[in-house]
Design a protein around this motif. Structure first.
Motif, PDB file in Angstrom:
ATOM      1  N   LEU A   1       0.835  -1.198   0.000  1.00  0.00           N
ATOM      2  CA  LEU A   1       0.000   0.000   0.000  1.00  0.00           C
ATOM      3  C   LEU A   1       0.873   1.253   0.000  1.00  0.00           C
ATOM      4  N   PRO A   2       0.388   2.333  -0.620  1.00  0.00           N
ATOM      5  CA  PRO A   2       1.129   3.605  -0.601  1.00  0.00           C
ATOM      6  C   PRO A   2       1.189   4.189   0.811  1.00  0.00           C
ATOM      7  N   LYS A   3       2.014   5.225   0.970  1.00  0.00           N
ATOM      8  CA  LYS A   3       2.268   5.771   2.312  1.00  0.00           C
ATOM      9  C   LYS A   3       1.143   6.648   2.847  1.00  0.00           C
ATOM     10  N   TYR A   4       0.306   7.212   1.959  1.00  0.00           N
ATOM     11  CA  TYR A   4      -0.755   8.110   2.427  1.00  0.00           C
ATOM     12  C   TYR A   4      -2.081   7.367   2.515  1.00  0.00           C
ATOM     13  N   SER A   5      -2.885   7.712   3.516  1.00  0.00           N
ATOM     14  CA  SER A   5      -4.225   7.127   3.625  1.00  0.00           C
ATOM     15  C   SER A   5      -5.135   8.078   4.388  1.00  0.00           C
ATOM     16  N   ARG A   6      -6.417   7.975   4.099  1.00  0.00           N
ATOM     17  CA  ARG A   6      -7.435   8.746   4.810  1.00  0.00           C
ATOM     18  C   ARG A   6      -8.718   7.926   4.879  1.00  0.00           C
ATOM     19  N   THR A   7      -9.431   8.057   5.996  1.00  0.00           N
ATOM     20  CA  THR A   7     -10.766   7.469   6.074  1.00  0.00           C
ATOM     21  C   THR A   7     -11.725   8.344   5.270  1.00  0.00           C
ATOM     22  N   THR A   8     -12.891   7.798   4.987  1.00  0.00           N
ATOM     23  CA  THR A   8     -13.888   8.579   4.257  1.00  0.00           C
ATOM     24  C   THR A   8     -14.269   9.831   5.036  1.00  0.00           C
ATOM     25  N   GLN A   9     -14.409   9.710   6.351  1.00  0.00           N
ATOM     26  CA  GLN A   9     -14.759  10.870   7.169  1.00  0.00           C
ATOM     27  C   GLN A   9     -13.683  11.945   7.101  1.00  0.00           C
ATOM     28  N   GLU A  10     -12.430  11.536   6.978  1.00  0.00           N
ATOM     29  CA  GLU A  10     -11.334  12.502   6.888  1.00  0.00           C
ATOM     30  C   GLU A  10     -11.268  13.174   5.517  1.00  0.00           C
ATOM     31  N   ILE A  11     -11.883  12.542   4.523  1.00  0.00           N
ATOM     32  CA  ILE A  11     -11.891  13.117   3.167  1.00  0.00           C
ATOM     33  C   ILE A  11     -12.949  14.216   3.032  1.00  0.00           C
ATOM     34  N   LEU A  12     -14.010  14.141   3.824  1.00  0.00           N
ATOM     35  CA  LEU A  12     -15.139  15.066   3.664  1.00  0.00           C
ATOM     36  C   LEU A  12     -14.745  16.547   3.747  1.00  0.00           C
ATOM     37  N   PRO A  13     -13.852  16.960   4.656  1.00  0.00           N
ATOM     38  CA  PRO A  13     -13.448  18.374   4.669  1.00  0.00           C
ATOM     39  C   PRO A  13     -12.758  18.812   3.372  1.00  0.00           C
ATOM     40  N   PHE A  14     -12.039  17.913   2.734  1.00  0.00           N
ATOM     41  CA  PHE A  14     -11.424  18.242   1.445  1.00  0.00           C
ATOM     42  C   PHE A  14     -12.496  18.457   0.380  1.00  0.00           C
ATOM     43  N   LEU A  15     -13.588  17.700   0.494  1.00  0.00           N
ATOM     44  CA  LEU A  15     -14.700  17.890  -0.443  1.00  0.00           C
ATOM     45  C   LEU A  15     -15.320  19.276  -0.265  1.00  0.00           C
ATOM     46  N   ASP A  16     -15.435  19.733   0.987  1.00  0.00           N
ATOM     47  CA  ASP A  16     -15.999  21.064   1.248  1.00  0.00           C
ATOM     48  C   ASP A  16     -15.206  22.141   0.505  1.00  0.00           C
ATOM     49  N   ALA A  17     -13.878  22.035   0.548  1.00  0.00           N
ATOM     50  CA  ALA A  17     -13.030  23.018  -0.131  1.00  0.00           C
ATOM     51  C   ALA A  17     -13.148  22.877  -1.644  1.00  0.00           C
ATOM     52  N   TRP A  18     -13.182  21.636  -2.137  1.00  0.00           N
ATOM     53  CA  TRP A  18     -13.259  21.386  -3.584  1.00  0.00           C
ATOM     54  C   TRP A  18     -14.583  21.873  -4.160  1.00  0.00           C
TER      55      TRP A  18
ATOM     56  N   LEU B   1     -16.565  24.211  -3.053  1.00  0.00           N
ATOM     57  CA  LEU B   1     -16.918  25.583  -2.676  1.00  0.00           C
ATOM     58  C   LEU B   1     -17.518  26.324  -3.875  1.00  0.00           C
ATOM     59  N   GLY B   2     -18.702  26.906  -3.672  1.00  0.00           N
ATOM     60  CA  GLY B   2     -19.367  27.636  -4.743  1.00  0.00           C
ATOM     61  C   GLY B   2     -20.399  26.821  -5.491  1.00  0.00           C
ATOM     62  N   GLN B   3     -20.420  25.512  -5.294  1.00  0.00           N
ATOM     63  CA  GLN B   3     -21.428  24.659  -5.925  1.00  0.00           C
ATOM     64  C   GLN B   3     -22.756  24.771  -5.166  1.00  0.00           C
ATOM     65  N   GLU B   4     -23.842  24.343  -5.818  1.00  0.00           N
ATOM     66  CA  GLU B   4     -25.161  24.374  -5.187  1.00  0.00           C
ATOM     67  C   GLU B   4     -25.178  23.474  -3.942  1.00  0.00           C
ATOM     68  N   PRO B   5     -25.788  23.929  -2.851  1.00  0.00           N
ATOM     69  CA  PRO B   5     -25.840  23.128  -1.619  1.00  0.00           C
ATOM     70  C   PRO B   5     -26.412  21.721  -1.841  1.00  0.00           C
ATOM     71  N   ARG B   6     -27.436  21.629  -2.682  1.00  0.00           N
ATOM     72  CA  ARG B   6     -28.044  20.325  -2.948  1.00  0.00           C
ATOM     73  C   ARG B   6     -27.034  19.390  -3.618  1.00  0.00           C
ATOM     74  N   PHE B   7     -26.233  19.929  -4.539  1.00  0.00           N
ATOM     75  CA  PHE B   7     -25.218  19.138  -5.233  1.00  0.00           C
ATOM     76  C   PHE B   7     -24.133  18.698  -4.245  1.00  0.00           C
ATOM     77  N   ILE B   8     -23.722  19.587  -3.352  1.00  0.00           N
ATOM     78  CA  ILE B   8     -22.708  19.258  -2.348  1.00  0.00           C
ATOM     79  C   ILE B   8     -23.182  18.111  -1.466  1.00  0.00           C
ATOM     80  N   ARG B   9     -24.453  18.182  -1.034  1.00  0.00           N
ATOM     81  CA  ARG B   9     -25.008  17.109  -0.202  1.00  0.00           C
ATOM     82  C   ARG B   9     -25.015  15.784  -0.963  1.00  0.00           C
ATOM     83  N   LYS B  10     -25.326  15.848  -2.244  1.00  0.00           N
ATOM     84  CA  LYS B  10     -25.370  14.635  -3.071  1.00  0.00           C
ATOM     85  C   LYS B  10     -23.983  14.001  -3.185  1.00  0.00           C
ATOM     86  N   VAL B  11     -22.964  14.833  -3.411  1.00  0.00           N
ATOM     87  CA  VAL B  11     -21.597  14.320  -3.545  1.00  0.00           C
ATOM     88  C   VAL B  11     -21.151  13.663  -2.245  1.00  0.00           C
ATOM     89  N   LYS B  12     -21.410  14.321  -1.114  1.00  0.00           N
ATOM     90  CA  LYS B  12     -21.021  13.754   0.176  1.00  0.00           C
ATOM     91  C   LYS B  12     -21.747  12.437   0.440  1.00  0.00           C
TER      92      LYS B  12
END
Length: 350
Positions: free
Chosen positions: A12-29, A31-42
């Motif tokens: 396995l590679p050296k970096y890893s994250r749980t799904t819960q740890e990925i969610l804050p990165f999604l918030d930044a990515w 940013l500016g999208q429709e709230p409904r779309f953001i909820r769908k992606v999460k």
């Protein structure tokens, strides 16, 4: 003379994250999208049945805008490192020396490199100068089993020889920062990075599950279902929403004639060693087999622990099954799907 699988190892590679740890990165990515779309992606990430994923890059790098060249350079550097580590691990497990290998097959579809990774491994491990090499680059998730099929054919024609199949994938290197399509989002939610090595032998002294048969099945008129489009920003995922339904439709033709050709039926299969393409595909396969009293628990567990690592993933399932030390004479069926659209099958006797 039979061809046997000596062992399987993973890296396995050296970096890893749980799904819960990925969610804050999604918030930044997002940013500016429709709230409904953001909820769908999460919701897609949270419902992907993947608890953790590994990566050749830190998540900050994954979510940073870089050129195709920069990302591919990381891919090249890291797959060479993963390849060296996983083959060394497998050779140690088998108690083989690097010079014992007669054939090396390397499998990857998530980056571009010429010479291919096998050339680097020949130098790093000082493999024999007459070793036969075969890079497999464009068969996607099916290529792990494809590599086993090619190795089996070589070994069957050459008694007393040994081969390595090395699958190294980094789907995170193909993530498209400016692509908010469902294909890019779903692939980001289900995929992770990883490497695996299978050692095979036609040497009389080597033990392991015997390959009884192998076959490929090609779907007509489904080229559009899965693959990559080469764009200026990298390899853009192509993933049709109809993939699980298409697999379900073809499943009887994929499984039953193959088993019948080998004088078997599904009831005779003790282990289903299936590639975990994603939650929907896993559910589709499970729905087809659970009424027959069969389970794909190891497939589901690999998806949960690592995500879909393209060609390497089914080899993680195989390792888990082999670690269980199946009873002598038990039968295993390996299956994976990939671009083309195609299915690859291998029948094992433990």
């Amino acid at each position: 003379m039979s061809v046997k699988i000596k062992c399987v190892s993973k890296q396995l590679p050296k970096y890893s994250r749980t799904t819960q740890e990925i969610l804050p990165f999604l918030d930044a990515w997002l940013l500016g999208q429709e709230p409904r779309f953001i909820r769908k992606v999460k919701k897609i990430f949270e419902g992907a049945a993947v608890d953790k994923r590994y990566s050749i890059m830190d998540p900050i790098e994954v979510f940073t805008k870089t050129s195709f060249e920069e990302r591919n350079d990381i891919y090249i550097r890291e797959v060479i490192d993963l390849g060296e580590k996983v083959i060394e691990k497998a050779l140690l497990k088998a108690n083989w020396k690097p010079q014992d290998l007669d054939y090396i097959i390397t499998v990857s579809c998530t980056g571009i490199m010429i010479p291919s990774v096998d050339a680097y491994l020949i130098n790093k491990l000082q493999l024999r100068q007459d070793i036969v090499r075969l890079p497999v680059t464009e068969m996607g998730c099916a290529a792990g089993i494809s590599g086993i099929i090619y190795a089996k054919n070589f070994l069957q024609a050459n008694p007393g020889k040994r081969a390595a199949v090395i699958a190294i994938e980094s789907p995170t290197a193909t993530f498209q920062l400016d692509d908010f399509s469902m294909a890019n989002i779903v692939s980001a939610a289900i995929f992770g990075d990883g490497a695996a090595c299978v050692l095979l032998s036609s040497h009389d002294d080597d033990e392991g599950p015997k390959i009884l048969a192998e076959d490929m099945y090609h779907f007509y008129d489904n080229i559009h279902m899965m693959g990559f489009k080469l764009t200026n920003s990298g390899l853009q995922m192509v993933l049709d929403i109809e993939v699980p339904e298409t697999i379900s439709t073809h499943f009887p033709a994929i499984i039953h004639p193959f088993l019948a050709k080998n004088n078997l039926n599904i009831e005779a299969i003790d282990y289903l060693i299936f590639h975990p393409g994603g939650k929907k595909i896993v559910q589709t396969v499970e729905d087809l087999f659970s009424p027959l009293g069969k389970n794909i628990d190891e497939t589901k567990e690999v998806l949960r622990l690592y995500g879909n690592m393209s060609s390497a993933t089914v080899l993680y399932v195989l390792e888990r099954i082999m670690d269980k030390k199946p009873e002598k004479g038990f039968i295993g069926l390996m299956l994976s799907f990939g671009p083309g659209f195609s299915a690859q099958r291998v029948l094992l006797e433990f």
